[in-house]
Design a protein around this motif. Structure first.
Motif, short mmCIF file in Angstrom:
data_model
loop_
_atom_site.label_atom_id
_atom_site.label_comp_id
_atom_site.label_asym_id
_atom_site.label_seq_id
_atom_site.Cartn_x
_atom_site.Cartn_y
_atom_site.Cartn_z
N GLY A 36 -3.47 -7.54 -4.54
CA GLY A 36 -4.69 -7.50 -5.33
C GLY A 36 -5.93 -7.77 -4.50
O GLY A 36 -6.96 -7.08 -4.64
N ALA A 37 -5.84 -8.76 -3.63
CA ALA A 37 -7.00 -9.13 -2.81
C ALA A 37 -7.36 -7.99 -1.86
O ALA A 37 -8.55 -7.64 -1.71
CB ALA A 37 -6.70 -10.40 -2.02
N ARG A 38 -6.37 -7.41 -1.22
CA ARG A 38 -6.66 -6.34 -0.27
C ARG A 38 -7.22 -5.10 -0.97
O ARG A 38 -8.18 -4.47 -0.49
CB ARG A 38 -5.41 -5.99 0.54
N LEU A 39 -6.64 -4.70 -2.09
CA LEU A 39 -7.14 -3.54 -2.81
C LEU A 39 -8.56 -3.79 -3.33
O LEU A 39 -9.42 -2.90 -3.27
CB LEU A 39 -6.20 -3.20 -3.97
N ALA A 40 -8.82 -4.98 -3.83
CA ALA A 40 -10.15 -5.28 -4.36
C ALA A 40 -11.21 -5.26 -3.29
O ALA A 40 -12.30 -4.71 -3.47
CB ALA A 40 -10.13 -6.65 -5.06
N ALA A 184 -6.54 2.13 3.11
CA ALA A 184 -7.94 1.69 3.08
C ALA A 184 -8.04 0.18 2.98
O ALA A 184 -9.03 -0.42 3.43
CB ALA A 184 -8.67 2.35 1.91
N ALA A 185 -7.00 -0.44 2.40
CA ALA A 185 -6.95 -1.90 2.28
C ALA A 185 -6.29 -2.55 3.51
O ALA A 185 -5.92 -3.72 3.46
CB ALA A 185 -6.18 -2.29 1.02
N ASP A 186 -6.15 -1.79 4.59
CA ASP A 186 -5.58 -2.27 5.85
C ASP A 186 -4.13 -2.70 5.69
O ASP A 186 -3.67 -3.66 6.31
CB ASP A 186 -6.42 -3.40 6.45
N MET A 187 -3.40 -1.98 4.84
CA MET A 187 -1.95 -2.14 4.75
C MET A 187 -1.28 -1.09 5.62
O MET A 187 -1.82 0.00 5.84
CB MET A 187 -1.49 -1.96 3.30
N ARG A 188 -0.11 -1.40 6.13
CA ARG A 188 0.71 -0.42 6.85
C ARG A 188 1.54 0.34 5.82
O ARG A 188 2.72 0.08 5.62
CB ARG A 188 1.60 -1.12 7.86
#
Length: 354
Positions: A36-40, A184-188
């Motif tokens: 949630g934090a990364r997507l937001a 875009a949320a810096d996830m792999r």
């Protein structure tokens, strides 16, 4: 997507475009809060579904997150998704433990009818059950290390990987859109044509969660001593025999096949702990956390228990996985905490059960 009474908003978060997906993180514990934090912070609209003291803290103080993801985010947080407005661009990311999936979905059966449900969860039980119930389910092999330090406060300890696909195989445009948002949320994040193979590989890795919890072993030290490493190899050997009989492929974290992985586990010698610059980022699997916080249930019936179930079906013994299932469930029910066993005591119990 927003609260039905519009009493809260994700202020400070970049507003999405009209065509953007909006996300409900259902089961916003440690891993769900990282997502949630990364997507937001990447500008996506996010709402959290949580419970108990954690929910109260999220509603009162917002989400405070540190470690490998940092921020203070006043995201909408609710007890059920019935408090939110869903539309055609809403996607639900399921992040609760498997044993909690069934009740949560039953509570939202009508609301989630036709809504895409992405299983950011361990085991394969979630997707299998959801598809059997007629829901629109997607598989995700997720690797995120995280913990709740106190209600509303989360530490992201390591990893940020998500492989996503249709269940049981293939991909579609929605998978690609979710992957793009996570990147875009810096996830792999990446698309997976056979996400089932990856999830079975993760399930095999999760067989060691019960062992880690019972002997009180952090992830960084899993492979150090021969005694512990060989025990984990034997757990996975039982799984390899069962999965081969069932015609199931398991692809491991590094892309190798299961038997090659086990062969490397059996190489003799001591190994150094996995290096962590900050001791606060030492990580323990969710099963260890369940015992540590004296929670009454654990997820191992959907990990080790799944291997035992297949073993019974195909006439293959699984004594180590059976002992781990029984003793870990018993430790949770009796609120014993981690560290009640050793590799030797578990092996002896398995030998006595044959």
């Amino acid at each position: 997507m927003r609260l039905r009474d519009d009493s809260a908003s994700a202020s400070g978060v970049i507003p999405p475009n009209d065509a953007s997906l909006s996300y409900i993180i259902h089961g916003a514990g440690a891993i769900g809060c990282v997502l949630g934090a990364r997507l937001a912070t990447a500008g996506r609209e996010v709402a959290l579904v949580a419970r108990g003291d954690h929910l109260a803290a999220l509603q009162r103080d917002g989400l405070r997150i540190g470690g490998r993801t940092e921020g203070h985010l006043p995201l909408p947080a609710v007890r059920t998704a019935h408090e939110l407005d869903l539309d055609d661009n809403t996607v639900v990311l399921l992040a609760m433990k498997t044993q909690h999936t069934f009740g949560a979905i039953e509570q939202h059966r009508e609301l989630y009818d036709g809504v895409p449900l992405f299983c950011f969860q361990n085991s394969v039980s979630n997707e299998e059950w959801l598809m059997g119930q007629g829901f629109r389910a997607y598989g995700v092999m997720v690797r995120i290390g995280a913990r709740i330090d106190e209600p509303g406060v989360v530490t992201h300890t390591g990893a940020r990987r998500a492989d996503i696909g249709c269940w049981p195989t293939g991909t579609d445009d929605l998978c690609a859109r979710v992957v793009d948002d996570l990147v875009a949320a810096d996830m792999r994040a990446s698309l997976a044509e056979r996400v089932t193979d990856l999830k079975w590989g993760k399930l095999v890795m999760n067989l060691t969660n019960a062992f880690s919890a019972l002997v009180d072993l952090p992830v960084q030290e899993w492979f150090c001593t021969e005694e512990n490493r060989f025990f984990m190899a034997d757990i996975q050997q039982e799984a390899a025999d069962v999965l081969e009989a069932a015609g199931i492929t398991a692809i491991m974290d590094d892309g190798s096949d299961l038997r090659s992985w086990i062969a490397r586990m059996r190489r003799p010698g001591l190994r150094e702990p996995r290096e962590v610059a900050d001791p606060s980022l030492y990580s323990y699997p969710s099963t260890w956390q369940d015992l540590h916080f004296r929670r009454p249930t654990v997820e191992v019936e959907h990990f080790n228990g799944k291997i035992c179930e297949l073993g019974e079906r195909y006439g293959i013994g699984t004594p180590l996985n059976r002992v781990l299932t029984e003793r870990c469930c018993d430790a949770a029910a009796r609120r014993l905490g981690p560290g009640t066993e050793t590799a030797a005591s578990l092996r002896a119990a398995a030998d006595n059960s044959i």
